[in-house]
Design a protein around this motif. Structure first.
Motif, PDB file in Angstrom:
ATOM      1  N   SER A 199     -17.261  23.282   0.641  1.00  0.00           N
ATOM      2  CA  SER A 199     -18.096  22.315   0.585  1.00  0.00           C
ATOM      3  C   SER A 199     -19.139  22.240  -0.559  1.00  0.00           C
ATOM      4  N   GLU A 200     -19.653  23.544  -0.622  1.00  0.00           N
ATOM      5  CA  GLU A 200     -20.812  23.784  -2.134  1.00  0.00           C
ATOM      6  C   GLU A 200     -20.030  23.727  -3.071  1.00  0.00           C
ATOM      7  N   ASP A 201     -18.723  24.012  -3.367  1.00  0.00           N
ATOM      8  CA  ASP A 201     -17.963  24.471  -4.657  1.00  0.00           C
ATOM      9  C   ASP A 201     -17.625  23.010  -4.995  1.00  0.00           C
ATOM     10  N   LEU A 202     -17.195  22.325  -4.221  1.00  0.00           N
ATOM     11  CA  LEU A 202     -16.692  20.757  -4.314  1.00  0.00           C
ATOM     12  C   LEU A 202     -17.872  20.135  -4.684  1.00  0.00           C
ATOM     13  N   LEU A 203     -19.072  20.269  -4.257  1.00  0.00           N
ATOM     14  CA  LEU A 203     -20.008  19.475  -4.751  1.00  0.00           C
ATOM     15  C   LEU A 203     -20.622  20.017  -6.136  1.00  0.00           C
ATOM     16  N   GLN A 204     -20.661  21.235  -6.232  1.00  0.00           N
ATOM     17  CA  GLN A 204     -21.357  21.662  -7.648  1.00  0.00           C
ATOM     18  C   GLN A 204     -20.424  21.329  -8.501  1.00  0.00           C
ATOM     19  N   SER A 205     -19.084  21.473  -8.362  1.00  0.00           N
ATOM     20  CA  SER A 205     -18.137  21.241  -9.472  1.00  0.00           C
ATOM     21  C   SER A 205     -18.044  19.630  -9.792  1.00  0.00           C
TER      22      SER A 205
END
Length: 848
Positions: A199-205
């Motif tokens: 979740s966080e990676d998909l968001l940040q990226s």
RNA sequence: GCGGGCGUGGCGGAAUCGGUAGACGCAACGGACUUAAAAUCCGUUGGGCGUAAGCCCGUGGGGGUUCAAGUCCCCCCGCCCGCACCA
């Protein structure tokens, strides 16, 4: 005089040339810069539709343009071939889903080929082919090993009459589309992909995807839905149990007036055991579909359980517990606390059930003594009041203080929550990729050994029975356990088709590799996709799933990238007027004749026709135009040009017969330029005219190229038309004219690949354009010596002046003031101020 | 309901940064060529007033910022798309 342009013959000629010379075959070659141009793969529904024509034309322009720019271009195509329509068609027509699918592919491939797309067909794939899904099963097992796959119970739409699981689209107003039975929700054990671990990676990226449309990034951001808040426990009064709620607004806890739980919350289930009315209410909640629209749009209903919970900040304060139909068990903890004063939905609920509304956030400028909430909740920031230890704090500080207190009291903790849920990939259907698992009574869910892949779909199935054919197949599912050798059964669920389309872009890179899903030497060269083109309807799900797959494939050693698509373009849809006859039945456009006054009649019967709205082409409304017919009649170049003219590609386009005619006329005008070159009017040879034309040619090269780079294809077409106008009316230097025509066909080649090749050849070139390079603008011809600027008086245009480009502001001002129109407008008025913006505008501000 | 987008002549649209609104095309009308038609070519075409020069109005509606607003800000209206089992 040359003959009229023969589109069918010319298009066939060049398509054959490209095929024979394998012009578009892509080969991994690390010594060359690569460019991966990808269009979303089609679902083989029967025939191509205009949406495909638009999508693939856009992608092809990019591919051909980049090829001319010197890149080693990969431009593949394949088929998203599993899915529900094949099963429906099979049930309706008594054809096997595979037969139906492969015959559709054959038809659609021929249609795509007639479009003259610069595709490498050697890499063609169909996701329903065991040679493709074999590798998908391997990926599934790799993900399982990596902890990215798990099994849990989840709800599905259940048709109690047909005894089958229904897709959301098969549920119409709460009833099964075939049986008409009231649909229930049923818990099934299903497979999930752990997308939330990213979740966080998909968001940040998302921030790094600067060549994606902002709107798509925003939609994904909202979909992932990160929110910071807290888990808060409300103890059940007089019991040791507690209800844990998730809230983003712990600062409004003092405004709480109820707690609402999902009908599937453990507490609700427990209470329902002893309360028949509650049980009935829960059952009713479970009848609404699994889609959010049903839940959000439907009436907000609650049921007071009679149970009360204790407020975490005040043990003497208890709140009622409702079961509410808008609380989702899947999100957060399946329970919320309601603060009616500061949440609209809670407010509506409170008014309906006569619950207290206590304001605890004071908007700026309001008085604590008089502020009250009526029918509109106040959801903004403000100062906390009526809130004991929070009083006087701003919303941000109050949030922090409330979480701190909750943690001190041991009543919960601050947390980050995502709206994104794990991806349920189980489908209880035949036409999909079998999930490679064997269920053994002794060993549990056992992965199918890799040597036994693929787990192929059985061909001899019966679709006339309800339910999943894999489940009631006589032999297919009965196997022995790979671990203990005892009798066991196969998993009969197949994969969501979104799984198929989540990694096809990687498979294209090594499409023929047999022993593994992808070969590093290929994917490491070709990936990521440089430009992905497809419909905006895929902005969230498909793109998010594909982004997840890249990460999961990286984690399992298949890829080295996180983001599969560095450039994304989402095109608009193709629309058309819709028509209905007197009985209300939809009519095809070719069945309707338009009168000069705009009204319409049935072409055969002459009966009146109602002309409906312009809307997205869809088979159900019959407002479709068959691209095959258009291509036969006018040729692929005309169809492609229509798709690129007029409308910006990201916006919806309306298909119109007149527009196609216009595109066809332009093809004719291009063709006639050949006559013009053959018979130049050279005698009035004027150097000025030749220079002016050459300046225009090179300005067009520069602007056209910029427009292509920015996907402003409609503007590029307009510039090409302007240049065509200039060439048609040009009289003078033969060399300049030839340069113009040659430049024009080179620029238009990615858009109109057939006619431009033909003209190029007729102009005497032995090497085809497709092997040529992109024109370069001569900087010397781009500089202009004079410029025309507007002169305004009080912001109103009164004259234009043409002056040398580097003229000093003083000279511009003088020239402006000398204009008759300017003088007239200034008469009797005093100059207050003169604004001079060089090369742009002069604005004279006068009084009065 | 929530999220996202769009709105400019009769129509599709153009206007890179706040700087000449309507490029380019479609449709319509007038004309040329033709026995005729098709095809092609030329011209006109946002609205209003005016013989004309020219003036006024005009980018869904209302308000604001600015020398200057289609473009920026606030409010409103309309239409379209997505919402997790259609793809």
């Amino acid at each position: 005089m040359s003959e009229r342009y023969n589109a069918p013959a010319t298009e066939a000629k060049w398509q054959q040339y490209w095929q024979q010379n394998q012009t578009f075959k892509a080969v991994t070659d690390t010594s060359r810069p690569k460019y991966y141009a990808l269009s979303m793969l089609p679902y083989p529904s029967g025939r191509i539709h205009m949406g495909h024509v638009r999508n693939y034309t856009l992608g092809d322009v990019v591919a051909r343009y980049k090829r001319a720019m010197g890149f080693n271009v990969l431009h593949p195509m394949g088929w998203d071939a599993f899915g529900l329509p094949a099963e429906n068609a099979a049930r309706g027509n008594k054809t096997h889903p595979a037969t139906w699918t492969y015959s559709n592919i054959k038809v659609m491939k021929a249609e795509l080929q007639s479009m003259g797309l610069s595709l490498d067909w050697d890499r063609e794939l169909a996701t329903c082919d065991a040679s493709y899904y074999k590798h998908q099963q391997k990926l599934f097992l790799d993900f399982l090993k990596a902890g990215l796959v798990y099994r849990k119970e989840a709800w599905a739409n259940w048709d109690p009459v047909d005894n089958t699981v229904l897709a959301n689209e098969q549920v119409i107003e709460g009833r099964g589309w075939r049986s008409g039975a009231l649909v229930e929700k049923r818990l099934l054990s299903q497979w999930f992909l752990n997308i939330t671990s990213y979740s966080e990676d998909l968001l940040q990226s998302l921030k790094t995807l600067d060549r994606w449309p902002d709107k798509v990034r925003l939609m994904q951001e909202n979909w992932i839905g990160k929110s910071e808040g807290a888990y808060v426990n409300f103890a059940v009064a007089g019991k040791s149990e507690k209800v844990e709620v998730f809230t983003t607004r712990p600062d409004t806890l003092f405004g709480a007036s109820f707690v609402a739980i999902s009908a599937n919350h453990p507490l609700a289930k427990k209470l329902a055991e002893k309360d028949e009315t509650l049980a009935a209410f829960c059952a009713e909640c479970n009848r609404t579909g699994t889609s959010i629209v049903d839940i959000e749009k439907g009436e907000k209903k609650g049921f007071d359980t009679g149970t009360r919970v204790v407020h975490p900040f005040d043990s003497s304060w208890t709140l009622p517990v409702f079961v509410a139909n808008f609380v989702l068990v899947e999100y957060g903890t399946g329970a919320i606390f309601g603060c009616p004063a500061h949440d609209q939905r809670d407010l509506d609920f409170a008014r309906k059930y006569n619950l207290p509304v206590k304001a605890v956030v004071l908007p700026e400028g309001e008085n604590a003594a008089t502020f009250a909430v009526g029918d509109v909740a106040y959801t903004g920031d403000g100062k906390a009041f009526n809130s004991q230890f929070l009083d006087g704090l701003g919303t941000v500080e109050a949030l922090k203080a409330a979480i701190k207190k909750i943690e001190e009291l041991g009543a919960g903790k601050g947390t980050v929550q995502y709206r994104l849920r794990d991806w349920c990939v189980s489908r209880q259907r035949y036409w999909g990729c079998p999930i490679p698992i064997i269920h053994c009574e002794h060993c549990g869910a056992v992965p199918v050994p890799e040597k036994d892949l693929p787990v192929a779909l059985p061909e001899d199935i019966t679709l006339d029975k309800a339910g999943n054919p894999l489940d009631h197949h006589p032999t297919w599912k009965h196997v022995t356990c790979p671990q203990c050798g005892k009798p066991a059964v196969r998993e009969t669920d197949t994969c969501d088709t979104f799984v198929d389309s989540s990694w096809y872009y990687a498979r294209y890179c090594s499409a023929t590799c047999e022993d593994k899903p992808v070969d590093p030497k290929d994917v490491d060269y070709w990936l990521p996709v440089d430009q992905y083109v497809g419909g905006v309807e895929h902005a969230i799900l498909h793109l998010l799933y594909a982004r997840f797959f890249a990460r999961a494939m990286k984690a399992t050693g298949h890829l080295k990238i996180d983001e599969p698509f560095v450039g994304l373009f989402t095109q608009g849809m193709v629309c058309h007027e819709s028509y209905k006859d007197e009985t209300g039945a939809w009519l095809y456009p070719e069945e309707v004749k338009r009168n000069p006054d705009g009204s319409g009649v049935h072409a055969q019967t002459g009966r009146p026709v109602t002309i409906g709205r312009i809307e997205v082409m869809s088979k159900s409304k019959k407002n479709v135009v068959d691209p095959g017919k258009i291509i036969k009649l006018y040729g692929a170049d005309t169809a492609r040009l229509f798709m690129l003219s007029d409308s910006p590609p990201e916006r919806d386009i309306e298909w119109s017969e007149a527009g196609v005619e216009g595109s066809w006329r332009f093809i004719g005008r291009l063709w006639r330029l050949l006559d013009k070159v053959a018979a130049p009017t050279n005698e009035k040879d004027s150097a000025d005219k030749a220079l002016a034309l050459r300046q225009m040619i090179h300005r067009t090269i520069a602007d056209f190229t910029g427009d292509i780079e920015r996907f402003h294809f409609n503007r590029a077409v307009a510039r090409a038309r302007e240049m065509t106008n200039a060439l048609e009316s040009f009289e003078g230097d033969a060399a300049a004219l030839r340069e113009g025509v040659e430049t024009l066909v080179r620029l238009l080649n990615p858009m109109l690949p057939h006619i431009t090749e033909e003209i190029w050849q007729q102009l005497g070139h032995a090497t085809p354009l497709v092997q040529g390079t992109w024109p370069k603008a001569d900087p010397a011809l781009l500089v202009e010596s004079t410029t025309t600027i507007a002169v305004q008086v009080n912001g109103k245009l009164r004259a234009t002046i043409t002056i040398p480009k580097e003229a000093p502001p003083k000279a511009i001002e003088e020239a402006a003031l000398a204009e008759a129109g300017v003088k007239r407008a200034m008469e009797g008025k005093a100059v207050k101020k003169i604004i001079v913006v060089p090369n742009k505008i002069v604005n004279i501000v006068v009084t009065g």
